[in-house]
Write an enzyme that holds these catalytic residues in place. Structure first.
Site, PDB file in Angstrom:
ATOM      1  N   GLU A 292      29.859  44.577 -21.992  1.00 55.76           N
ATOM      2  CA  GLU A 292      30.886  45.607 -22.176  1.00 55.76           C
ATOM      3  C   GLU A 292      30.306  46.954 -21.768  1.00 55.76           C
ATOM      4  OE1 GLU A 292      32.627  45.590 -26.091  1.00 55.76           O
ATOM      5  OE2 GLU A 292      33.882  47.341 -25.668  1.00 55.76           O
TER       6      GLU A 292
ATOM      7  N   ASN B 273      36.536  46.414 -26.947  1.00 56.79           N
ATOM      8  CA  ASN B 273      37.373  47.543 -27.346  1.00 56.79           C
ATOM      9  C   ASN B 273      37.489  48.569 -26.210  1.00 56.79           C
ATOM     10  OD1 ASN B 273      37.583  46.352 -29.858  1.00 56.79           O
ATOM     11  ND2 ASN B 273      35.943  47.569 -30.766  1.00 56.79           N
TER      12      ASN B 273
ATOM     13  N   ASN C  88      42.313  42.840 -25.307  1.00 56.53           N
ATOM     14  CA  ASN C  88      41.235  42.535 -26.248  1.00 56.53           C
ATOM     15  C   ASN C  88      41.667  42.863 -27.675  1.00 56.53           C
ATOM     16  OD1 ASN C  88      38.277  42.084 -26.971  1.00 56.53           O
ATOM     17  ND2 ASN C  88      38.596  44.173 -27.733  1.00 56.53           N
ATOM     18  N   GLU C  89      41.516  41.919 -28.568  1.00 55.50           N
ATOM     19  CA  GLU C  89      41.716  42.130 -30.018  1.00 55.50           C
ATOM     20  C   GLU C  89      42.926  43.011 -30.311  1.00 55.50           C
ATOM     21  OE1 GLU C  89      38.028  43.392 -31.864  1.00 55.50           O
ATOM     22  OE2 GLU C  89      37.149  41.405 -31.585  1.00 55.50           O
TER      23      GLU C  89
ATOM     24  N   TYR D   9      32.009  37.398 -35.960  1.00 54.22           N
ATOM     25  CA  TYR D   9      30.629  37.849 -36.144  1.00 54.22           C
ATOM     26  C   TYR D   9      30.232  37.600 -37.593  1.00 54.22           C
ATOM     27  CZ  TYR D   9      31.348  40.393 -31.765  1.00 54.22           C
ATOM     28  OH  TYR D   9      31.602  40.731 -30.455  1.00 54.22           O
TER      29      TYR D   9
ATOM     30  N   GLU E 288      33.999  35.927 -28.216  1.00 51.10           N
ATOM     31  CA  GLU E 288      33.031  36.820 -28.862  1.00 51.10           C
ATOM     32  C   GLU E 288      32.491  36.105 -30.092  1.00 51.10           C
ATOM     33  OE1 GLU E 288      33.866  40.952 -29.622  1.00 51.10           O
ATOM     34  OE2 GLU E 288      35.199  41.075 -27.877  1.00 51.10           O
TER      35      GLU E 288
ATOM     36  N   GLN F   8      26.691  40.174 -27.342  1.00 53.61           N
ATOM     37  CA  GLN F   8      26.839  40.340 -25.908  1.00 53.61           C
ATOM     38  C   GLN F   8      25.553  39.866 -25.229  1.00 53.61           C
ATOM     39  OE1 GLN F   8      28.608  44.167 -24.916  1.00 53.61           O
ATOM     40  NE2 GLN F   8      30.126  43.974 -26.526  1.00 53.61           N
TER      41      GLN F   8
HETATM   42  O1  AHR Z   1      31.286  43.125 -29.151  1.00 56.80           O
HETATM   43  C1  AHR Z   1      31.495  44.334 -29.802  1.00 56.80           C
HETATM   44  C2  AHR Z   1      32.967  44.575 -30.143  1.00 56.80           C
HETATM   45  O2  AHR Z   1      33.373  43.659 -31.122  1.00 56.80           O
HETATM   46  C3  AHR Z   1      33.950  44.374 -29.024  1.00 56.80           C
HETATM   47  O3  AHR Z   1      34.108  45.507 -28.243  1.00 56.80           O
HETATM   48  C4  AHR Z   1      35.226  44.090 -29.758  1.00 56.80           C
HETATM   49  O4  AHR Z   1      36.093  43.273 -29.024  1.00 56.80           O
HETATM   50  C5  AHR Z   1      34.764  43.453 -31.057  1.00 56.80           C
HETATM   51  O5  AHR Z   1      35.368  44.040 -32.144  1.00 56.80           O
END
Ligand code: AHR
Length: 504
Positions: free
Chosen positions: A27, A72, A172-173, A244, A292, A352
């Site tokens: 990103e 994001n 995205n999201e 995450y 992700e 990432q």
């Molecule tokens: O990977 C970091 C961030 O986590 C990304 O930009 C977003 O899509 C997620 O919230």
């Protein structure tokens, strides 16, 4: 020592493993691009400014697809800013990460870098502040052969041949209130459908990923998938999942059990996709793009300080989690979970790839090194190809903060096209080795190739530029294979890769 056993059968197959299960993500965030993959003037940089030391580390883990440019970031991004003469590209405020984006590295540079890194692009379009028009223009620019405004501009910008971007994320999201242009599920489903439709009119060969929930913890999770897929099911090819994990309280048994949550998350999304399929009387089965996933929490406090000091700085050192040994174990269980669900999870992106919550770290002007989490990813990516096998597992279990009956043994297995069998196994026990027995009789004659072990006595051990091999794999001797019965020792708190090949 405790006992655990597994049974594998060459006919009990879960599905073909899509190589894109070993994807990753770059990103425009922190030092992922600037100082990560791209650093003109660095002693290891090539004529394009690409760091070859980083490319070498990436090639070694064989990443078939890399998601880009966000994240994001993409929800405020104008793709047109990132093409054409570099000197004319605008500097923009990135509201997602409170930084300034120079656009020095853009679409052409990324596609060129992908070739060098032996990977392919997964390109996200902005469905936050932008929409259908920008999306169709981006596909025309990237993929149309020529003779139209955008494709001719691409040629003028140095790429006569199409850039050939075949995999696209529809935003995205978009369920996240933090997202620029955040939408309700119906609003998102409609725009994803309309953007996706025109993108496929220009290039019907592309594949599209719709945004699922940004996490299974979102209050709208489930309803979001159901509602937005109701709008765009026929147009899209995958639904995304993001997740995450962290261990801020130092609860190792609870942390290492998180794959239980992941497994539930995946099964719930599969159920919703199939419910929408049923409701629509569709013949199409939607697959999952877990685009992700990672551990993310170590850098949170430091990032708040950086933003206090340097709002709108360029390439700030943010989200630079330094991963420890237990993070590597968790990543092992996550990769195992993807393999156990390889029938439906076709794409997954470790978020990432460089510097930003990443398996690879660099210092500006300095070295590049592998974090602890690099190793399970390398092993799974190298040896977890072919078909995923159903692992019938029998293991002692434990109870912890959020879960009951967590097996000490977390295992996955693969059968490669050359007949090799690989067993991936995490022993979650803090105290006990596991004596593993594996019934492999259906494979005929196999020979042990190697048992790779990742273990450290300290769950908090990390790798640094000065000590890059502190947590790194070693060989474990002592496995035995007799009449199709394998016996192996899995040390307490360890990641194990047991490789077997057809006997000659
Ligand atoms: O990977 C970091 C961030 O986590 C990304 O930009 C977003 O899509 C997620 O919230």
């Amino acid at each position: 020592m405790k006992n655990a056993s597994i049974i594998l059968d060459r006919d009990y197959q879960l599905g073909r493993i899509d190589p894109r299960l070993y994807g990753s993500f770059i990103e425009h965030l922190g030092r992922a691009v600037y100082g990560g993959i791209y650093e003109p003037g660095h002693p290891a940089a090539d004529k394009n400014g690409f760091r070859r030391d980083v490319i070498d580390l990436i090639r070694a883990i064989d990443v078939p697809v890399v998601r880009y440019p966000g994240g994001n970031f993409v929800s405020g991004f104008n793709w047109e800013d990132s093409v054409g003469p570099v000197s004319k590209r605008p500097k923009r405020l990135d509201l997602a990460w409170s930084t300034t984006e120079t656009n020095e590295f853009g679409m052409h540079e990324f596609v060129k870098w992908c070739k060098e890194a032996n990977t392919s692009p997964m390109y996200a379009i902005n469905l936050g502040t932008r929409g259908v028009d920008a999306a169709r223009n981006a596909v025309e620019y990237a993929n149309h052969p020529g003779g139209s405004y955008w494709s001719d501009l691409r040629a003028k910008n140095g790429a006569k041949k199409p850039l050939g971007i075949k995999l696209w994320c529809l935003g995205n999201e978009m369920d996240g209130p933090w997202q620029m242009g955040h939408k309700t599920a119906t609003e998102y489903g409609r725009i994803a459908n309309e953007a996706g439709r025109v993108m496929k009119m220009i290039d019907p060969s592309i594949e599209l990923v719709a945004c699922g929930s940004s996490s299974s913890q979102m209050p709208t999770f489930g309803d979001w998938e159901m509602t937005m897929l109701n709008e765009c099911y026929d147009t899209v090819d995958y639904v995304s999942l993001h997740r995450y994990y962290g261990n801020p309280t130092g609860d190792t048994p609870g942390f290492l059990a998180r794959a239980m949550d992941l497994e539930d998350f995946i099964h719930t999304v599969i159920s919703i996709c199939d419910a929408v399929k049923g409701k629509k009387h569709s013949k199409k089965t939607l697959n999952l793009s877990f685009d992700e996933w990672n551990v993310w929490y170590h850098s949170n406090k430091q990032d708040r300080e950086i933003w206090k000091r340097d709002r709108w700085g360029r390439a700030l050192p943010i989200l630079e989690d330094v991963y420890n040994f237990e993070d590597a174990l968790l990543c092992g269980t996550i990769l195992n979970t993807f393999l156990r669900n390889a029938g439906r999870v076709k794409i997954a992106c470790l978020a990432q790839l460089v510097n930003v919550i990443a398996p690879i770290m660099t210092r500006n002007g300095g070295g590049a090194w592998a974090q602890t989490t690099y190793w399970p990813f390398l092993h799974a990516s190298r040896y977890g190809r072919g078909v995923a096998l159903n692992v019938i597992s029998n293991s002692p279990a434990y109870d912890c903060s959020d879960y009951e009956n967590v097996p000490l043994l977390d295992a996955a297995a693969t059968l490669a096209d050359d007949g090799s069998v690989t067993i991936f196994a995490v022993n979650r026990s803090l105290t006990d080795d596991l004596a593993l027995t594996a019934d492999l009789r259906s494979f005929g004659s196999l020979r042990p190739v190697e048992h790779i072990l990742l273990h450290h006595d300290d769950v908090n051990a990390v790798n640094t530029e000065e000590n890059p091999n502190n947590v790194s794999p070693t060989a474990l001797e002592g496995d035995a294979l007799d009449s199709g019965a394998l016996t192996a020792r899995l040390p307490a708190l360890s990641w194990n890769v047991i490789r077997l090949a057809p006997a000659r």
